[in-house]
Design an enzyme around this catalytic site. Structure first.
Site, PDB file in Angstrom:
ATOM      1  N   PRO A   2       0.836  -1.206   0.000  1.00 49.52           N
ATOM      2  CA  PRO A   2       0.000   0.000   0.000  1.00 49.52           C
ATOM      3  C   PRO A   2       0.874   1.260   0.000  1.00 49.52           C
ATOM      4  CG  PRO A   2      -0.826  -1.607   1.572  1.00 49.52           C
ATOM      5  CD  PRO A   2       0.497  -2.126   1.103  1.00 49.52           C
ATOM      6  N   ARG A 248      13.178  -4.319  -5.886  1.00 51.53           N
ATOM      7  CA  ARG A 248      11.767  -4.059  -6.151  1.00 51.53           C
ATOM      8  C   ARG A 248      11.556  -3.957  -7.661  1.00 51.53           C
ATOM      9  NH1 ARG A 248       9.690  -1.247  -1.733  1.00 51.53           N
ATOM     10  NH2 ARG A 248       7.658  -1.278  -2.748  1.00 51.53           N
TER      11      ARG A 248
END
Length: 259
Positions: A2, A248
Site C-alpha cells: 500500500p 523491487r
C-alpha cells in the site's frame, strides 16, 4: 505494498470510526505488547505519515502501525466477529465501531512524545501538512550518482511513493529509472508530478494515473510488462532495482523514457 494514497484513506477510515470515542476493547496480539490495555482511553486522532499510521490516544500514547506488503485495517460495527486464524495483530473498538488490524507489518505502542523514533527519518510527506517540494528536491539531489528510481523509493527523501507511483511518475516525466539523479534536467518537475498523482488519487479507491478508468488502462506502465505502451506502442519493460534483499520491480518504456 500500500502506498501513500491507500494509507491516507486508511487513516480517514480509522479516524471516522475511532477518533473522539472511548475504547471499550484493545487487544494487542503481538508478543511485545500482549499485556497492554488501552480500554477506557479516548482516541484523540489518527493520522498518516507517509506509509505509517499513528493513532494517538489519551494519556500521551500512540499506536504506530504499518501495513507493509498486504496489511489492512478492517472497520465494522462493534460486536462483529474478528477474522479467524493468526492474521489479526490488533483490535481497537468502542461502543459503535471496531477496527481490526490484519497482517500488519508493524505494531508499536509508544509515547506520543517519542513518535520521531518511528517516523522521524521520513522525508516530506506527499499528502501531509509538512509537504515541502524544495526539501524533497534537496534530499533527492544529495546523492547525484544514485539512480532516480532508487532515490524516489527511499522514504527518507519523500514519503509515500511505492513501486506504482514511482513507475507512473517517471513515465510521465519521460525519465528512465536508471538515470542518475544528477543527470536530470529538472528534479523539481519529477517531484511535482509525483505530488499531483497522489493528490489526484488520495480519495479514489480505483487508482488512475492515465485519466482513463477503463479496465486495463488505468496505469501507463505499471503492471504492463510485455504489453504495448499506451502512448507509443512499444513493449513495456520490467526489471528489478535495488540491492538484495530489497530489490523491487520497476516498469518503464524504453522509447518514452530513454536512458
Amino acid at each position: 505494498m500500500p502506498e501513500g494514497d491507500v494509507v491516507h484513506r486508511t487513516a480517514g477510515r480509522l479516524g471516522r470510526a475511532l477518533d473522539g470515542r472511548v475504547l471499550t476493547r484493545s487487544d494487542f496480539r503481538v508478543p511485545r505488547h500482549a499485556t497492554a490495555d488501552l480500554t477506557g482511553r479516548t482516541v484523540l486522532e489518527t493520522v498518516a505519515r507517509g506509509k505509517h499510521l499513528l493513532t494517538r490516544v489519551e494519556g500521551g500514547l500512540t499506536v504506530h502501525t504499518h501495513l507493509r506488503m498486504d496489511g489492512d485495517w478492517l472497520v465494522s460495527p462493534a460486536g462483529r466477529r474478528t477474522p479467524p486464524g493468526d492474521r489479526v495483530r490488533l483490535v481497537l473498538a468502542n461502543a459503535e465501531w471496531q477496527a481490526v488490524g490484519v497482517r500488519l507489518g508493524m505494531v508499536d505502542l509508544l509515547r506520543t512524545a517519542d513518535e520521531r523514533r518511528v517516523v522521524g527519518h521520513l522525508g516530506p510527506d506527499l499528502l501531509g501538512p509538512d509537504w515541502d517540494p524544495e526539501e524533497a528536491v534537496r534530499r533527492l539531489t544529495a546523492d547525484p550518482e544514485r539512480t532516480v528510481g532508487e532515490a524516489l523509493l527511499d522514504q527518507r527523501n519523500l514519503a509515500g511513493i511505492g513501486t506504482i507511483y514511482r513507475a507512473e511518475t517517471l513515465f510521465l516525466a519521460g525519465v528512465s529509472p536508471w538515470r542518475p539523479v544528477g543527470a536530470l534536467d529538472d528534479v523539481r518537475a519529477v517531484v511535482e508530478i509525483a505530488h499531483r498523482l497522489l493528490e489526484a488519487n488520495k480519495d479514489r479507491t480505483d487508482r488512475v494515473t492515465t485519466g482513463d478508468p477503463r479496465p486495463g488502462r488505468g496505469a501507463w506502465v505499471y503492471g504492463r510488462a510485455g504489453r504495448a505502451c499506451l502512448r507509443c506502442g512499444n513493449r513495456v519493460s520490467r526489471g528489478e532495482m535495488g540491492a538484495q534483499p530489497q530489490e523491487r520491480l520497476i516498469y518503464w518504456c524504453r522509447r518514452c523514457q530513454p536512458e
